[in-house]
Each structure stands twice: as structure tokens, then as C-alpha cells.
Scaffold this active site. Structure first.
Site, mmCIF file in Angstrom:
data_model
loop_
_atom_site.group_PDB
_atom_site.id
_atom_site.type_symbol
_atom_site.label_atom_id
_atom_site.label_comp_id
_atom_site.label_asym_id
_atom_site.label_seq_id
_atom_site.Cartn_x
_atom_site.Cartn_y
_atom_site.Cartn_z
ATOM 1 N N GLU A 1 54.951 40.686 66.522
ATOM 2 C CA GLU A 1 55.510 41.971 66.990
ATOM 3 C C GLU A 1 54.673 42.589 68.095
ATOM 4 O O GLU A 1 54.572 43.813 68.199
ATOM 5 C CB GLU A 1 55.603 42.969 65.832
ATOM 6 C CG GLU A 1 56.781 42.786 64.939
ATOM 7 C CD GLU A 1 58.086 42.728 65.697
ATOM 8 O OE1 GLU A 1 58.211 43.417 66.725
ATOM 9 O OE2 GLU A 1 58.964 41.976 65.275
HETATM 10 C C1 LIG Z 1 54.597 33.620 61.950
HETATM 11 C C2 LIG Z 1 55.126 34.166 63.229
HETATM 12 C C3 LIG Z 1 56.364 34.799 63.253
HETATM 13 C C4 LIG Z 1 56.892 35.274 64.456
HETATM 14 N N1 LIG Z 1 58.162 35.824 64.480
HETATM 15 C C5 LIG Z 1 58.753 36.055 65.684
HETATM 16 C C6 LIG Z 1 60.138 36.385 65.773
HETATM 17 O O1 LIG Z 1 60.837 36.520 64.758
HETATM 18 N N2 LIG Z 1 60.688 36.533 67.004
HETATM 19 C C7 LIG Z 1 59.956 36.377 68.153
HETATM 20 O O2 LIG Z 1 60.523 36.501 69.231
HETATM 21 N N3 LIG Z 1 58.639 36.098 68.106
HETATM 22 C C8 LIG Z 1 58.021 35.912 66.903
HETATM 23 N N4 LIG Z 1 56.686 35.580 66.857
HETATM 24 C C9 LIG Z 1 55.925 35.497 68.102
HETATM 25 C C10 LIG Z 1 54.876 36.588 68.242
HETATM 26 O O3 LIG Z 1 55.464 37.834 68.419
HETATM 27 C C11 LIG Z 1 53.925 36.179 69.392
HETATM 28 O O4 LIG Z 1 53.182 35.066 68.929
HETATM 29 C C12 LIG Z 1 53.014 37.313 69.821
HETATM 30 O O5 LIG Z 1 53.746 38.352 70.405
HETATM 31 C C13 LIG Z 1 51.935 36.837 70.821
HETATM 32 O O6 LIG Z 1 52.466 36.020 71.830
HETATM 33 P P1 LIG Z 1 51.742 34.614 72.121
HETATM 34 O O7 LIG Z 1 51.604 33.912 70.828
HETATM 35 O O8 LIG Z 1 52.492 33.917 73.196
HETATM 36 O O9 LIG Z 1 50.284 34.978 72.620
HETATM 37 P P2 LIG Z 1 49.838 35.327 74.137
HETATM 38 O O10 LIG Z 1 50.797 36.255 74.746
HETATM 39 O O11 LIG Z 1 49.555 34.061 74.845
HETATM 40 O O12 LIG Z 1 48.472 36.091 73.890
HETATM 41 C C14 LIG Z 1 47.226 35.431 73.605
HETATM 42 C C15 LIG Z 1 46.115 36.486 73.517
HETATM 43 O O13 LIG Z 1 45.966 37.132 74.780
HETATM 44 C C16 LIG Z 1 46.155 38.533 74.671
HETATM 45 N N5 LIG Z 1 46.907 39.007 75.841
HETATM 46 C C17 LIG Z 1 48.048 38.503 76.353
HETATM 47 N N6 LIG Z 1 48.440 39.215 77.433
HETATM 48 C C18 LIG Z 1 47.547 40.197 77.597
HETATM 49 C C19 LIG Z 1 47.411 41.282 78.514
HETATM 50 N N7 LIG Z 1 48.313 41.522 79.462
HETATM 51 N N8 LIG Z 1 46.358 42.112 78.360
HETATM 52 C C20 LIG Z 1 45.468 41.923 77.377
HETATM 53 N N9 LIG Z 1 45.539 40.928 76.476
HETATM 54 C C21 LIG Z 1 46.568 40.072 76.585
HETATM 55 C C22 LIG Z 1 46.919 38.740 73.378
HETATM 56 O O14 LIG Z 1 46.659 40.011 72.805
HETATM 57 C C23 LIG Z 1 46.389 37.600 72.508
HETATM 58 O O15 LIG Z 1 45.204 37.986 71.898
HETATM 59 C C24 LIG Z 1 56.136 35.147 65.653
HETATM 60 C C25 LIG Z 1 54.875 34.539 65.623
HETATM 61 C C26 LIG Z 1 54.381 34.028 64.444
HETATM 62 C C27 LIG Z 1 53.050 33.325 64.462
#
Ligand SMILES: Cc1cc2nc3c(=O)[nH]c(=O)nc-3n(C[C@H](O)[C@H](O)[C@H](O)COP(=O)(O)OP(=O)(O)OC[C@H]3O[C@@H](n4cnc5c(N)ncnc54)[C@H](O)[C@@H]3O)c2cc1C
Length: 597
Positions: A442
């Protein structure tokens, strides 16, 4: 171990005494005709029964067995189908839904407690109805009447589920770079193609249909977040008479193998020219999705408190029963070979920290839920506008601070059990693994912190903040002379002034230091959360201090005083850290991060 009991007394205290819900509901005709104190209490006790007797006993096996995938089909852990049926038959999925389409129209303040109970019983189970409730909310707010008529009733009843399809392999926090595309067809529908990952409940065997809310780009749309539209993509297309039609070309490629919430299916969803229907207007999808995401974000905070409540209940019971060592102030249980763990200050500190966070968090989520109810049900435009500002400001705090504190709490609960907390038998290690995700999905807590400081504070020069601070100041002024509250009011006023000063400092410094907001955000959110919990503890103490004869109120005051004296001082370290500015973070060259030791 599944002996969860819903904290009914605390929930009733918040609802009836701290937030005087019945009086508030009287000012909201649409709510007043549905609910009074007795109905609210009856709903809470039915929720408590279902969650402790039916759902909680499934939680351990859901972790052992997990959700399973075979040839595109997903099977939820044993017992989930039956429990989900009971959940739906009880009408729990429709509790706060739109009455025009089969919902019960109940206030969020009440629904949030039922949500917490469900999360306490099993996060894996709770996620299935939670995503449906969020998707229904987005449709109810933004879809056409025809679309609402097609989908909402069956989603409220639980016959159909909802999902939220945002994330792609290369697009998580930055949804603007998503590549899923939607091409217009002659009949007014769209052909949706792309891969979404991490989709909670993307496939499952609990419901006959799944309504995916998918974000995608229409060819020619603007670059970035402004070019995103929202589509309904049903697993089974729905015929004009409401019956289920052809299977749509959306399939589940696999499910993730995860650290926790193993009973919740986290799916890779492939959309292969799937038939989709545009929700609202083109390119407004991300805004629409925020309706769902804001709902889910408060829900994440509640999820955290739910897990931490279960952890506390088990840890407190264990600490009283387990005997190790003797008390520093003399033997307490002479008939036993050792005293109970509860005689040791460090064990008490762990339990009190958990309780201070859990009860402070529950109060805070109820406060935010109250603002949501005002936005939805009040007839007073001024009141509504203020509440809207508070919801915008406090949602990232509810998501991030509540889940950060919940993770700390669950770790403390595990620690109270010593080595027994690390082994499977007692359930503590599962709680730690399960609750960890609440800080990540989220929108990570880091992204929430940026939202709070960058968008909700700096961008509007502290305007929303002033609305919040004015309310806290009014409370301080009203209670300034209350002797019984002296221990709460002065520290609250001190914390408020510190946050105000550091906000002004950041607003000034960020004009010349473009990394200031990013470098300060997580400490700022933590300081903000501590101030908010201090406010909540003062609100609770105001009521509890009038009725000290009862154990419940006495405990409230003990825990509240602990929060103020032992937890609130953390605010200084967060403020000191962020005052150091961005230099220590940004000066080291990127190449040195890869330094080969
Ligand atoms: C069990 C599970 C259930 C999920 N359910 C859903 C769902 O139902 N629907 C859905 O759409 N998604 C879902 N997700 C996805 C989830 O919302 C994302 O994994 C999350 O938003 C982070 O995106 P990412 O994994 O691509 O990490 P990234 O965006 O690659 O981030 C990696 C790190 O970098 C940091 N970061 C990234 N950009 C910035 C910035 N601009 N400034 C500072 N820090 C930054 C982040 O805080 C994080 O620490 C789910 C994920 C999991 C693991």
C-alpha cells in the site's frame, strides 16, 4: 495458539466515551436512522464471536499450509471457504457499503473495530474481504450508475470479490512508468494487456467471480501518472441479466512464496487482451484509485494494531504464568521456585510499550475513522472541509506510524516469550512475519513519509497542519487547569510546539536544500505520530481520570502515563536527527556505496 479475545471494553470506551459516537451520529440523519448505542454494541459482540471462534482458529494452519496454485487455480487454506461463507452470511462485507446497492451504510468508526478484530484473528483471511471492501468503495465513488448496479450488490454480499491491480514488475512506488495498456474497442469496452504482480486475492476459490480494478494506459495518454486510467476487468464477464457469462482472458500465472501472510494469495496476473470497462473518465485512474488506497492505508494501520493486540494478549498471559528469577525488591511468590516474569522491569517495559502503542493506535484509527464519517455524512460544509484536510494529513501517519509501532510491538511480544517466541508453537514468530508486510505494501512507509511531509505539509505551507494543531491547542486550553491531567497536558503542549518549530524549519530549509524533505521525512513522520498518540492518550486520560474507581480506567491512566514518560521523549531524537539536515546522507559519492571491502 489461538485464544484471541476482542478488546470489547476498549472499543466501547472509545466509541461511547472518548468520541461520544451516539451524539455525533445524532447530527447525521443517514446514520442516526440506522444505529444507536445498543445496535453498535450488538454488532461489536457478534463480530467478536465470529472472529475469535471461527476465524482465529484457522490462522495457524493457514501459515503452515498456505494458499496453493495449480494450473492457474488458487486454493485458499483449509477452513477459509467455510469461514468466508459465514462472514458473508453475517453481512460483514456490506457493513459500511452504500445502502442504494445493498450495503448497510454503517459508519466507519464502527466498521474499523470489526476490521481490527478480523485482522487480529488472521491477517491472511482478513485480506480477502478487505480488498473487496476497498474496490467496492472506489466503484461506489467513481463508477457510473449502471456499473454500480452491475457489480456492487454482489461484491457487498461477498459473492464476488474485488482486487486492486496497480503494481508491475518494473513499476511499484512509481506507477507513472507502468506499461499495461488498454485499447478502445468498437463496442465502447477496452482490450487490456499487461502483467500485474503482487495482486492480493488475484485468484482464489472463495468467490464465484473476481472484479479486478486495473490501472492501465490508453495509447496516446499523457506520460507519467496523469495518463493512467482505471478499468473494471471481471474474471467472468457479466451478462445483461446479471448472470455470469464467458471467462475473460485474465489468468493467474503463479503465486508468490512469502515471508508471512502465507494464506493470502499474492498473484501474478496476466491480462491478455482481456475485456475491460473504463471507470469514470480517461486519465483520472490514479485519483480514483486513491479512494481505494486511502481506505486500504487506514486499514493497514488497523491491520498492524490487530496483529499487535493478539501478540500482546498472548505475551501478557505468558509473562504472568512463566516463572524466572526473583524480583529485585524481594521474593514475590515464596511458594514457587521463582517469581513471575511480570516482576521484572524490563518485561513490564515491553508489555507496557506494546499496550501504549496498541491502545494509542486504536484510538488514533478511531479518530481518523470519525473524520471519514464526517466527510461522508455531515451536512455542515465547514466541518466537512476540516475533516477532509485531517483525513488527507493523517492517512499516511495512520498507515506508516501505526504499522511501524505494530512491528515493534510484535517483536516485543516475541521477546517476552524468550526462546519460546522464536519457535513455531506459540504463534509469536508468525505474528512478526505476518505483520512485517504492513510496512511495505500500500505504498512503503518511506513513501508515506514523503506524502506527509512533501505533499500534505510543505506543499500547502502547513495549512492542513494548522487545522490539526488548532484542534489540539483547543483541547490543551480546555484542560489546562485540570489537575488530574497535568501529566498529560504539559508534555502534549511541549511536543506540539516542537513539531511546529521543526515544521517551520523544514519549510524554510527545503527552499535551498532540495533533499531536505526526503532526508527528513521518516523522522518527521515518527515525530508526528508520537505527537498524535500523545494527543490520543490525553483524550483517553480526560475520560478515564473522571472514573478511577474501575480497574479499566486505572489501567488506562497507568498505560497513558507510561506512554508520556517513556515513549513520547523519542520525539526529541527524531527531531535532532532531522535537524542535522541532508548532508550526512547525500555527501558520500554513489560510487562508494559499491565499495569493495
Ligand atoms: C504480499 C504483497 C501484497 C501486495 N498486494 C498488492 C496488491 O494487491 N495490489 C498491488 O497493486 N500491489 C500490491 N503489492 C505491491 C506493493 O504495494 C509494492 O511492493 C510496494 O508499493 C513497493 O513497490 P516495489 O516493491 O516496486 O518497491 P520499489 O518501488 O522498488 O521501492 C524499493 C524501495 O525504495 C524506496 N523508494 C522508491 N521510490 C522512492 C522515492 N521516490 N523516494 C524515496 N524512496 C523511494 C521504497 O520506499 C522502498 O524502500 C503487494 C506486495 C506484496 C509484497
Amino acid at each position: 495458539m489461538s485464544n484471541y479475545q476482542a478488546p470489547m471494553r476498549d472499543m466501547q470506551f472509545l466509541l461511547h466515551e472518548v468520541f461520544e459516537a451516539e451524539q455525533l451520529w445524532q447530527t447525521m440523519p443517514k446514520v442516526a436512522e440506522l444505529i444507536d448505542k445498543d445496535t453498535a454494541d450488538a454488532i461489536l459482540s457478534e463480530g467478536a464471536k465470529l472472529t475469535s471462534e471461527v476465524i482465529a482458529p484457522l490462522n495457524r494452519n493457514s501459515d503452515e499450509q498456505g494458499a496453493t496454485w495449480s494450473n492457474g487455480d488458487v486454493t485458499a487454506p483449509d477452513g477459509f471457504v467455510k469461514a468466508y461463507q459465514l462472514y458473508c452470511e453475517g453481512g460483514w462485507g456490506s457493513l459500511s457499503g452504500d445502502p442504494e446497492h445493498g450495503g448497510m451504510g454503517m459508519p466507519k468508526m464502527l466498521q474499523s473495530f470489526v476490521e481490527e478484530m478480523t485482522q487480529s484473528a488472521s491477517i491472511s483471511f482478513a485480506l480477502y474481504p478487505m480488498l473487496t471492501a476497498g474496490a467496492s468503495l472506489a466503484l461506489s465513488a467513481h463508477a457510473s450508475t449502471e456499473m454500480k448496479q452491475t457489480y456492487l450488490e454482489n461484491m457487498y454480499s461477498g459473492q464476488w470479490a474485488g482486487t486492486m491491480c496497480l503494481t508491475e514488475p518494473h513499476a511499484g512506488s512509481d506507477l507513472g512508468i507502468m506499461t499495461t495498456k488498454a485499447e478502445a474497442l468498437d463496442d465502447g469496452s477496452f482490450s487490456v494487456s499487461g502483467t500485474k504482480i503482487f495482486i492480493t486475492g488475484g485468484e482464489q476459490n472463495l468467490t464465484e467471480n473476481i472484479i479486478h480494478l486495473v490501472l492501465a494506459k490508453i495509447p496516446g495518454a499523457p506520460e507519467g501518472p496523469r495518463g493512467i486510467s482505471m478499468f473494471v476487468v471481471p474474471k467472468f464477464l457479466v451478462n445483461a441479466d446479471g448472470s455470469l457469462g464467458a471467462r475473460n482472458t485474465v489468468t493467474c500465472g503463479s503465486i508468490e512464496h512469502k515471508m508471512g501472510i502465507k494464506g493470502s494469495a499474492t498473484c501474478v496476473m496476466n491480462f491478455d487482451s482481456a475485456k475491460g470497462f473504463l471507470v469514470g473518465e480517461e486519465n483520472k485512474g490514479l485519483n480514483y484509485m486513491f479512494t481505494m488506497m486511502n481506505y486500504e492505508r487506514l486499514g493497514m494501520g488497523i491491520q498492524g494494531v490487530g496483529a499487535a493486540e493478539t501478540s500482546y494478549q498472548q505475551a501478557a498471559e505468558y509473562a504472568i504464568e512463566r516463572i524466572q528469577g526473583r524480583s529485585a525488591t524481594g521474593v514475590k511468590s515464596a511458594d514457587k521456585k521463582a517469581d513471575s516474569l511480570i516482576v521484572h522491569p524490563d518485561v513490564r517495559k515491553m508489555l507496557l510499550t506494546m499496550r501504549a502503542f496498541n491502545e494509542g493506535g486504536r484510538c488514533f484509527s478511531t479518530y481518523v475513522a470519525k473524520q471519514l464519517d464526517i466527510v461522508k455524512f455531515s451536512d455542515d460544509d465547514n466541518e466537512k472541509q476540516q475533516a477532509e484536510q485531517l483525513v488527507a494529513l493523517l492517512t499516511p501517519v495512520a498507515k506508516a506510524f501505526m504499522t511501524d509501532m505494530a512491528y515493534e510491538s510484535c517483536n516485543l511480544g516475541q521477546m517476552v516469550f524468550g526462546g519460546h517466541g522464536y519457535v513455531r508453537e506459540w504463534g509469536q514468530e508468525q505474528l512478526v512475519r505476518d505483520v512485517r508486510i504492513a510496512q511495505i505494501y500500500e505504498g512503503t512507509n518511506g513513501i508515506q513519509a514523503l506524502d506527509l511531509l512533501g505533499r500534505k505539509v510543505v506543499a500547502n505551507k502547513g495549512q492542513f497542519l494548522e487545522t490539526y494543531f488548532t484542534e489540539i491547542r483547543a483541547f490543551i486550553e480546555k484542560n489546562n487547569k485540570q489537575q488530574a491531567l497535568a501529566g498529560f497536558i504539559k508534555p502534549l503542549a511541549g511536543a506540539l510546539e516542537k513539531l511546529k518549530a521543526v515544521t517551520d524549519l523544514i519549510i524554510t530549509l527545503q527552499k535551498t536544500d532540495k533533499d531536505m524533505v526526503g532526508a527528513s521525512a521518516s523522522d518527521y513522520l515518527a515525530a508526528f505520530g508520537l505527537l498524535s498518540y500523545a494527543h490520543m492518550w490525553a483524550l483517553m486520560a480526560e475520560k478515564a481520570s473522571k472514573q478511577t474507581s474501575d480497574d479499566f480506567y486505572q489501567a488506562k491512566l497507568y498505560v497513558g502515563k507510561f506512554f508520556i514518560s517513556r515513549i513520547l521523549p523519542r520525539i526529541d531524537s527524531h527531531i535532532n536527527a532531522l535537524e542535522a539536515g541532508s548532508g550526512s546522507l547525500m555527501l558520500m559519492p554513489e560510487s562508494l556505496f559499491n565499495y569493495n571491502y
